[in-house]
Scaffold this active site. Structure first.
Site, PDB file in Angstrom:
ATOM      1  N   ILE A  93       9.781   9.556  -4.868  1.00 14.85           N
ATOM      2  CA  ILE A  93       8.409  10.029  -5.096  1.00 14.85           C
ATOM      3  C   ILE A  93       8.092  11.263  -4.249  1.00 14.85           C
ATOM      4  CG2 ILE A  93       6.020   9.379  -4.376  1.00 14.85           C
ATOM      5  CD1 ILE A  93       6.573   8.650  -7.247  1.00 14.85           C
ATOM      6  N   LYS A 131      -3.507  -0.709  -6.675  1.00 14.36           N
ATOM      7  CA  LYS A 131      -2.105  -0.291  -6.739  1.00 14.36           C
ATOM      8  C   LYS A 131      -1.202  -1.378  -6.141  1.00 14.36           C
ATOM      9  CE  LYS A 131       1.647   2.160  -7.064  1.00 14.36           C
ATOM     10  NZ  LYS A 131       2.215   3.042  -6.107  1.00 14.36           N
TER      11      LYS A 131
HETATM   12  O1  PAF Z   1       7.082   1.186  -6.642  1.00 16.78           O
HETATM   13  C1  PAF Z   1       7.193   1.607  -7.807  1.00 16.78           C
HETATM   14  O2  PAF Z   1       8.243   1.521  -8.436  1.00 16.78           O
HETATM   15  C2  PAF Z   1       6.002   2.330  -8.419  1.00 16.78           C
HETATM   16  O3  PAF Z   1       4.921   2.175  -7.545  1.00 16.78           O
HETATM   17  C3  PAF Z   1       5.596   1.919  -9.843  1.00 16.78           C
HETATM   18  C4  PAF Z   1       4.289   2.634 -10.189  1.00 16.78           C
HETATM   19  C5  PAF Z   1       5.425   0.421  -9.979  1.00 16.78           C
HETATM   20  C6  PAF Z   1       6.551   2.453 -10.876  1.00 16.78           C
HETATM   21  O4  PAF Z   1       7.818   1.878 -10.873  1.00 16.78           O
END
Ligand code: PAF
Length: 299
Positions: free
Chosen positions: A11, A178
């Site tokens: 990321i 999230k």
């Molecule tokens: O940790 C991850 O993999 C990501 O936060 C997400 C959005 C779940 C996508 O794989």
């Protein structure tokens, strides 16, 4: 703007690449990854395609913001390093987990902590090469909910570089939302060893997703975070939009690396216990992922 990406894994490298098209970006990451970028540039495949050239060496100048993208279990160590090397500087966390902003506050200072989340899915293919496998929104916000000049500047810089971003006046709630998405998607894909989108192809997996969310809603509410049933659709939407992504937890398991299970699933179970909430599905999920670290797999 001038951004330092601290912990440039999947990321972090994706954000660094996109931001480097219009900003001064310094990437801090693992030696092999940084060396590969210095040799051949930062290669991004998938939804974003190209070779990017962020800086990899600090020239001693002052940067505006650190974007922290290390694993949540490394946050404390990373912040101590940031403080030591760059001094007191605003830190925007785009990590998984619930405690990163608290640690920024403790180690760097309250006024330097900025909250954030992103639902982009990215996979680390090899040193110097990242797959952008899924898109999603990015939300940032001051912990006190104020719309400050710096938060507006970051939002503009992100959007200008194609990172769809909005400001929230309740970033704590966004971070919780999230976290629930991660509890469900990262947890279940790790157990089932599948890509995110597969969770929507099985009625049993989908029903389990819903049950985990329902427990999480109760846990969040006990903490004073008003998350409702909409989190179920939100989680499914992220699984759909990142269908081709291998969740970060499963990527770690496949590479035999330490996972964020303690910071994601473990944290939810601990908070449930603190409030005397029976969260048996979350507890089962957490324990099974932990057990996977120790049992020998057949075949
Ligand atoms: O940790 C991850 O993999 C990501 O936060 C997400 C959005 C779940 C996508 O794989």
């Amino acid at each position: 703007m001038k951004f330092i990406i601290f912990g440039a894994g999947a990321i972090g490298s994706l954000f660094g690449a996109l931001l480097s098209t219009k900003n001064d970006v310094l990437l801090v990451g693992r030696k092999e990854h940084i060396e590969a970028i210095e040799r051949e540039g930062l290669k991004i495949e998938g939804i974003t395609k190209g070779i990017f050239h962020p800086k990899t060496k600090w020239d001693g100048s002052r940067y505006d913001v650190v974007i922290l993208t290390t694993k949540a279990y490394d946050t404390k160590k990373a912040l101590e390093e940031i403080l030591h090397k760059f001094g007191k500087i605003p830190v925007l966390s785009l990590q998984n987990g619930l405690k990163n902003e608290e640690m920024i506050t403790e180690i760097i200072g309250e006024e330097y902590a900025i909250g954030g989340i992103t639902s982009h899915g990215a996979t680390f293919l090899r040193a110097g090469k990242i797959l952008h496998a899924g898109t999603g929104e990015t939300v940032i916000g001051e912990l006190n909910g104020r719309i400050t000049e710096r938060i507006e500047e970051i939002e503009e810089a992100f959007n200008t570089c194609g990172i769809d971003t909005r400001i929230s006046t309740d970033i704590k709630k966004e971070i919780w939302k999230k976290a629930v998405v991660n509890v469900v998607i990262n947890g279940l894909t790790s157990l089932l060893r599948c890509k995110n989108g597969e969770l929507l192809k099985s009625r049993h997996a989908e029903e389990t997703m819903e049950k985990i969310c329902t427990e999480c809603i109760e846990i969040a509410r006990a903490e004073g975070i008003g998350i409702g049933e909409e989190i179920i659709d939100k989680t499914k939407e992220v699984a759909k939009n990142t269908a081709e992504n291998i969740s970060s937890m499963l990527q770690d398991i496949m590479k035999g690396k330490k996972t964020e299970v303690e910071e994601i699933n473990g944290e939810i179970v601990r908070i449930a216990k603190k409030h005397g909430i029976n969260a048996c599905i979350n507890e089962f999920l957490f324990k099974m992922i932990k057990a996977m670290e120790n049992v020998r797999h057949l075949g």
